[in-house]
Design a protein around this motif. Structure first.
Motif, PDB file in Angstrom:
ATOM      1  N   TYR A  85       1.333  -1.169  42.078  1.00 57.95           N
ATOM      2  CA  TYR A  85       2.636  -0.916  42.392  1.00 57.95           C
ATOM      3  C   TYR A  85       3.086  -2.118  42.288  1.00 57.95           C
ATOM      4  O   TYR A  85       2.863  -3.091  42.947  1.00 57.95           O
ATOM      5  N   GLN A  86       4.543  -2.322  41.653  1.00 59.22           N
ATOM      6  CA  GLN A  86       5.117  -3.710  41.830  1.00 59.22           C
ATOM      7  C   GLN A  86       6.627  -3.379  42.386  1.00 59.22           C
ATOM      8  O   GLN A  86       7.394  -2.623  41.808  1.00 59.22           O
ATOM      9  N   GLY A  87       7.024  -4.178  43.210  1.00 56.74           N
ATOM     10  CA  GLY A  87       8.324  -4.152  43.741  1.00 56.74           C
ATOM     11  C   GLY A  87       9.041  -5.482  43.300  1.00 56.74           C
ATOM     12  O   GLY A  87       8.552  -6.551  43.077  1.00 56.74           O
ATOM     13  N   ALA A 126     -15.407  -3.519  43.173  1.00 56.55           N
ATOM     14  CA  ALA A 126     -14.246  -2.542  43.302  1.00 56.55           C
ATOM     15  C   ALA A 126     -13.414  -3.979  43.759  1.00 56.55           C
ATOM     16  O   ALA A 126     -13.712  -4.659  44.612  1.00 56.55           O
ATOM     17  N   ARG A 127     -11.951  -3.854  43.472  1.00 58.41           N
ATOM     18  CA  ARG A 127     -11.368  -5.088  43.583  1.00 58.41           C
ATOM     19  C   ARG A 127      -9.772  -4.542  44.287  1.00 58.41           C
ATOM     20  O   ARG A 127      -9.147  -3.926  43.463  1.00 58.41           O
ATOM     21  N   ALA A 128      -9.275  -5.315  45.283  1.00 51.03           N
ATOM     22  CA  ALA A 128      -8.067  -4.967  45.709  1.00 51.03           C
ATOM     23  C   ALA A 128      -7.391  -6.124  45.982  1.00 51.03           C
ATOM     24  O   ALA A 128      -8.168  -7.121  46.438  1.00 51.03           O
ATOM     25  N   GLU A 129      -5.976  -6.084  45.845  1.00 55.13           N
ATOM     26  CA  GLU A 129      -5.169  -7.471  45.879  1.00 55.13           C
ATOM     27  C   GLU A 129      -3.830  -7.239  45.883  1.00 55.13           C
ATOM     28  O   GLU A 129      -3.071  -6.231  45.858  1.00 55.13           O
ATOM     29  N   GLY A 130      -3.400  -8.228  46.984  1.00 57.86           N
ATOM     30  CA  GLY A 130      -1.920  -8.241  47.176  1.00 57.86           C
ATOM     31  C   GLY A 130      -1.303  -9.539  46.767  1.00 57.86           C
ATOM     32  O   GLY A 130      -1.988 -10.520  46.867  1.00 57.86           O
ATOM     33  N   MET A 131       0.076  -9.647  46.205  1.00 59.74           N
ATOM     34  CA  MET A 131       0.403 -10.653  45.697  1.00 59.74           C
ATOM     35  C   MET A 131       2.144 -10.761  45.809  1.00 59.74           C
ATOM     36  O   MET A 131       2.574  -9.863  46.018  1.00 59.74           O
ATOM     37  N   VAL A 132       2.417 -12.109  45.957  1.00 59.98           N
ATOM     38  CA  VAL A 132       3.885 -12.388  46.025  1.00 59.98           C
ATOM     39  C   VAL A 132       4.294 -13.483  44.819  1.00 59.98           C
ATOM     40  O   VAL A 132       3.668 -14.519  44.791  1.00 59.98           O
ATOM     41  N   GLY A 188       3.518  -7.233  45.024  1.00 65.88           N
ATOM     42  CA  GLY A 188       2.933  -5.827  44.332  1.00 65.88           C
ATOM     43  C   GLY A 188       1.334  -5.959  45.009  1.00 65.88           C
ATOM     44  O   GLY A 188       1.094  -6.754  45.578  1.00 65.88           O
ATOM     45  N   VAL A 189       0.663  -4.627  44.819  1.00 64.79           N
ATOM     46  CA  VAL A 189      -0.630  -4.486  45.311  1.00 64.79           C
ATOM     47  C   VAL A 189      -1.373  -3.683  43.867  1.00 64.79           C
ATOM     48  O   VAL A 189      -0.804  -2.980  43.088  1.00 64.79           O
TER      49      VAL A 189
END
Length: 507
Positions: A48-50, A160-166, A190-191
């Motif tokens: 998801y991207q904001g 498995a890979r999870a990521e949060g970014m700015v 986004g995540v």
């Protein structure tokens, strides 16, 4: 500070979602994951991207593709391509957003199956198509990309890979008539969650076979069989230098010297371990204190355990067995006797001197011993002396025999010696001489020595049975007083004997 139109539904919600994903992955069961050396990573994710308010775009689902390479020292380098189609706020038209980036990563291992990483990179984002046909942002931007993520090994080759970014963006475009440059700053977030395939990976080596791979092993030469901690260093509960698992004596006292199996050494066999033993050369049989040093209860120089007479009066001279002597058989021990060569049978005072004779007072003489007991003239004592009496007051111990050529008593001697001990104990005032005799088959010097040892052996046995040491004198006569001139085997056997002779008697 970055602000969004709906702050409670924006970055805070994204971070909360990312935390939930990390927790879920961290508690999930994995399929036999193991530590490996990773080389290449290829992966895909959905997310998801904001977008920042100034873009005029709403949030949207998207996809991410990535390829990376793992570098030494836990660093990595990867390129990503992401796409999303958010709708413009207002008209509702979709705008294609495509980003390509390259980032550096630092991977921090957690246990043997997971990693946390941080990333920093740069990229290029394309908003919509030329010419722009929406009131939203369009054209290109060059974002600075930051993020944190989490990997969890599902198998040796799949993660498995999870990521949060700015992403921090800055664009410049011409606005107005005449056109003038205008700078716009905004941040996207986004995540994403996906899978990665680890290509060219192989298990990390474990050189010492302790179950901790080399990249985490701080003690790379652990002995085989040793128990180790999470860093691969041996555990040693008793701090004796021998690791748990190899240590066969895991409760060694602190300070004790141990052998390669972790068990204490005891060079002198006194049950006090080397390293704690302050007297490591204690002779065998000696009683020791807690530091391993010999006890000497009567301070006569012969340690307890070897001392056959452990209550020797202070000042008396003793033999190698710790028993005091009485050379002149007057009842006053050598060392305390101020007249040491009194004639046998003479009546002496408490100092060992004949009655009526002045006391010889040597320089620095020790205090006089307590007076000796007066002769026992009771009927019991007379009866005991009578039981011992033979012609000339002599008793031959016919049943007392020794090993050939030695002073070791044979077991058949004990019955007669036990009876003699009872008689002497019953009459404490009676003093006797124990005389040892041999035949003439050896040299005079050897015969004299052997007879003395045999007389002392009998005396020591009687002392062990409770007869006071001072009540007996042991003398060896060798072959000088034969019982018979017969030199046949029978005559020689008769001459090998032990005799008991009263030294004094009551009326």
């Amino acid at each position: 500070m970055l602000t969004y139109r709906r702050p409670h539904g924006g970055l805070a919600r994204v971070l909360l979602l990312l935390g939930a994903l990390v927790y879920a992955l961290g508690t999930a069961q994995t399929a036999s994951a193991q530590e490996r050396r990773y080389l290449f990573e290829v992966g895909a994710a959905g997310g998801y991207q904001g977008f920042g308010d100034s873009t005029g775009l709403g949030g949207a689902a998207g996809a991410v593709g990535r390829i990376g390479v793992w570098l030494p020292l836990n660093f990595g380098l990867e390129g990503e391509y992401s796409t999303a189609s958010p709708k413009a706020k207002g008209p509702g038209l979709s705008v294609g957003v495509k980003t390509i980036s390259i980032s550096a990563l630092y991977n921090l291992p957690l246990g043997t199956r997971s990693w946390v990483y941080g990333k920093l990179g740069v990229g290029k984002t394309r908003y919509g198509k030329d010419p722009c046909n929406t009131p939203t942002i369009c054209g290109t931007a060059k974002p600075v990309i930051t993020g944190i993520g989490f990997r969890l090994a599902l198998s040796p080759l799949v993660m498995a890979r999870a990521e949060g970014m700015v992403n921090f963006n800055k664009t410049t475009r011409n606005v107005g008539t005449p056109p003038a440059p205008q700078t716009t700053k905004f941040s996207n977030y986004g995540v994403n969650l996906g899978l990665s395939l680890m290509l060219g990976s192989k298990p990390l080596p474990d050189s010492d076979g302790d179950g901790v791979s080399n990249n985490r092993d701080r003690c790379a030469n652990t002995p085989s069989g040793a128990q180790v901690n999470e860093f691969g260093c041996p555990l040693d509960n008793d701090s004796d230098g021998v690791p748990n698992g190899i240590d066969r004596c895991p409760n060694t006292p602190i300070g004790a010297t141990v052998d390669p199996t972790g068990c204490t050494r005891d060079s002198d066999g006194d049950n006090i371990p080397d390293g704690i033993d302050k007297c490591p050369d204690t002779p065998g049989g000696v009683l020791v204190d807690g530091t391993g040093c010999a006890k000497d209860s009567d301070a006569d120089g012969i340690p307890d355990g070897l001392d056959r007479c452990s209550d020797t009066p202070k000042g008396a001279t003793v033999d190698a067995l710790g028993c005091p002597g009485d050379e002149d058989a007057d009842g006053v021990l050598d060392g305390l006797d101020r007249c040491p060569r009194t004639s046998i049978g003479a009546t002496v005072n408490a100092y060992g001197c004949p009655v009526g004779q002045g006391i010889r007072q040597p320089a620095n003489a020790p205090a006089a011993p307590p007076p000796t007991a007066t002769p026992d003239t009771s009927a019991q004592a007379r009866a005991a002396r009578k039981a011992l009496a033979l012609p000339a007051g002599l008793l031959v111990l016919e049943g007392v025999t020794f090993e050939s050529g030695s002073a070791r008593l044979q077991s058949g001697s004990y019955v007669e010696l036990d009876s003699l001990a009872k008689v002497l104990i019953a009459s404490p005032a009676m003093r006797v001489e124990i005389g040892g005799h041999t035949d003439n088959s050896g040299s005079p010097a050897d015969n004299q020595h052997l007879s003395t040892l045999r007389a002392e052996a009998v005396r020591n046995y009687l002392v062990a049975k409770g007869v006071p040491y001072q009540q007996m004198v042991a003398r060896g006569y060798g072959s000088t007083v034969p019982r018979t001139p017969d030199t046949t085997p029978r005559g020689r056997a008769a001459n090998r004997r032990v005799e008991v002779k009263p030294l004094s008697s009551g009326p």
